[in-house]
Design a protein around this motif. Structure first.
Motif, PDB file in Angstrom:
ATOM      1  N   VAL A  29       0.781  -1.255  -0.016  1.00 11.22           N
ATOM      2  CA  VAL A  29       0.035   0.149  -0.144  1.00 11.22           C
ATOM      3  C   VAL A  29       0.907   1.279  -0.005  1.00 11.22           C
ATOM      4  O   VAL A  29       1.874   1.286   0.767  1.00 11.22           O
ATOM      5  CB  VAL A  29      -0.987  -0.051   1.226  1.00 11.22           C
ATOM      6  N   ASN A  30       0.621   2.054  -0.757  1.00  9.87           N
ATOM      7  CA  ASN A  30       1.358   3.592  -0.909  1.00  9.87           C
ATOM      8  C   ASN A  30       0.658   4.756  -0.758  1.00  9.87           C
ATOM      9  O   ASN A  30       0.982   5.771  -1.148  1.00  9.87           O
ATOM     10  CB  ASN A  30       2.224   3.525  -2.076  1.00  9.87           C
ATOM     11  N   THR A  31      -0.991   4.672  -0.246  1.00 15.76           N
ATOM     12  CA  THR A  31      -1.495   5.755  -0.018  1.00 15.76           C
ATOM     13  C   THR A  31      -2.596   5.270   1.228  1.00 15.76           C
ATOM     14  O   THR A  31      -3.094   4.368   1.208  1.00 15.76           O
ATOM     15  CB  THR A  31      -2.327   6.121  -1.187  1.00 15.76           C
ATOM     16  N   THR A  32      -2.847   6.471   1.929  1.00 13.23           N
ATOM     17  CA  THR A  32      -3.690   6.505   2.818  1.00 13.23           C
ATOM     18  C   THR A  32      -5.173   6.721   2.467  1.00 13.23           C
ATOM     19  O   THR A  32      -6.165   6.607   3.320  1.00 13.23           O
ATOM     20  CB  THR A  32      -3.482   7.305   4.179  1.00 13.23           C
ATOM     21  N   ASP A  43      -5.121  -9.475  -9.371  1.00 10.50           N
ATOM     22  CA  ASP A  43      -3.925  -9.504  -8.572  1.00 10.50           C
ATOM     23  C   ASP A  43      -3.220  -8.212  -9.025  1.00 10.50           C
ATOM     24  O   ASP A  43      -1.938  -8.420  -8.723  1.00 10.50           O
ATOM     25  CB  ASP A  43      -3.023 -10.741  -9.074  1.00 10.50           C
ATOM     26  N   VAL A  44      -3.603  -7.155  -9.641  1.00  7.09           N
ATOM     27  CA  VAL A  44      -3.020  -5.714  -9.552  1.00  7.09           C
ATOM     28  C   VAL A  44      -4.061  -4.784  -8.808  1.00  7.09           C
ATOM     29  O   VAL A  44      -4.730  -4.537  -8.882  1.00  7.09           O
ATOM     30  CB  VAL A  44      -2.912  -5.271 -10.973  1.00  7.09           C
ATOM     31  N   GLY A  49      -1.337   3.798 -10.603  1.00  6.63           N
ATOM     32  CA  GLY A  49      -0.220   3.894  -9.890  1.00  6.63           C
ATOM     33  C   GLY A  49      -0.318   3.918  -8.378  1.00  6.63           C
ATOM     34  O   GLY A  49       0.791   3.663  -7.558  1.00  6.63           O
ATOM     35  N   SER A  50      -1.522   4.141  -7.813  1.00  2.29           N
ATOM     36  CA  SER A  50      -1.785   4.029  -6.060  1.00  2.29           C
ATOM     37  C   SER A  50      -2.386   2.654  -5.724  1.00  2.29           C
ATOM     38  O   SER A  50      -3.209   2.526  -6.455  1.00  2.29           O
ATOM     39  CB  SER A  50      -2.509   5.466  -5.847  1.00  2.29           C
ATOM     40  N   ALA A  55      -8.233  -1.215  -1.641  1.00  8.53           N
ATOM     41  CA  ALA A  55      -8.123  -1.643  -3.045  1.00  8.53           C
ATOM     42  C   ALA A  55      -7.246  -3.021  -3.000  1.00  8.53           C
ATOM     43  O   ALA A  55      -7.467  -4.277  -3.595  1.00  8.53           O
ATOM     44  CB  ALA A  55      -7.174  -0.876  -4.037  1.00  8.53           C
ATOM     45  N   ALA A  56      -6.264  -3.157  -1.875  1.00 14.45           N
ATOM     46  CA  ALA A  56      -5.558  -4.320  -1.620  1.00 14.45           C
ATOM     47  C   ALA A  56      -6.459  -5.342  -1.024  1.00 14.45           C
ATOM     48  O   ALA A  56      -6.345  -6.593  -1.289  1.00 14.45           O
ATOM     49  CB  ALA A  56      -4.422  -4.088  -0.586  1.00 14.45           C
TER      50      ALA A  56
END
Length: 105
Positions: A29-32, A43-44, A49-50, A55-56
């Motif tokens: 994860v790269n965003t809050t 599986d993407v 790009g976020s 989403a995960a």
């Protein structure tokens, strides 16, 4: 596997925010922000790009992998955009530190 191959596969893995291995997958994860996945089950993780926690989790719920690890950087993750349901999976959520990674659902 050579060190260079391992390094390249790790770099590609991190670039696409997901690493696969047999029946396991890891999402980074790269965003809050709380937004859904562009195409749950492929599986993407993410959108443009976020990769959000939601989403995960959607990928975990709808993907074909049995064991899912979600890596969270420091931050507060609010999940207020609706209910999530994950059944029949092994789910590991790992934060940076117990006092610095918070899931507010």
């Amino acid at each position: 596997m050579s060190k260079l191959s391992l390094l390249l596969s790790t770099a590609l893995c991190l670039f696409f925010f997901a690493c696969e291995q047999d029946d396991r997958i890891t999402f980074y994860v790269n965003t809050t922000s709380d937004f859904g996945d562009n195409s749950p089950g492929d599986d993407v993780c993410g959108l443009g790009g976020s990769c959000s926690l939601r989403a995960a989790l959607e990928e975990a719920a709808l993907g074909d992998k049995k064991s899912i690890t979600i890596i969270l950087p420091t931050g507060r993750y609010r999940l207020d955009a609706g209910q999530l349901e994950i059944n029949g999976k092994i789910l590991h959520i790992r934060g940076q530190h117990i006092d610095h990674t918070i899931i507010d659902a």
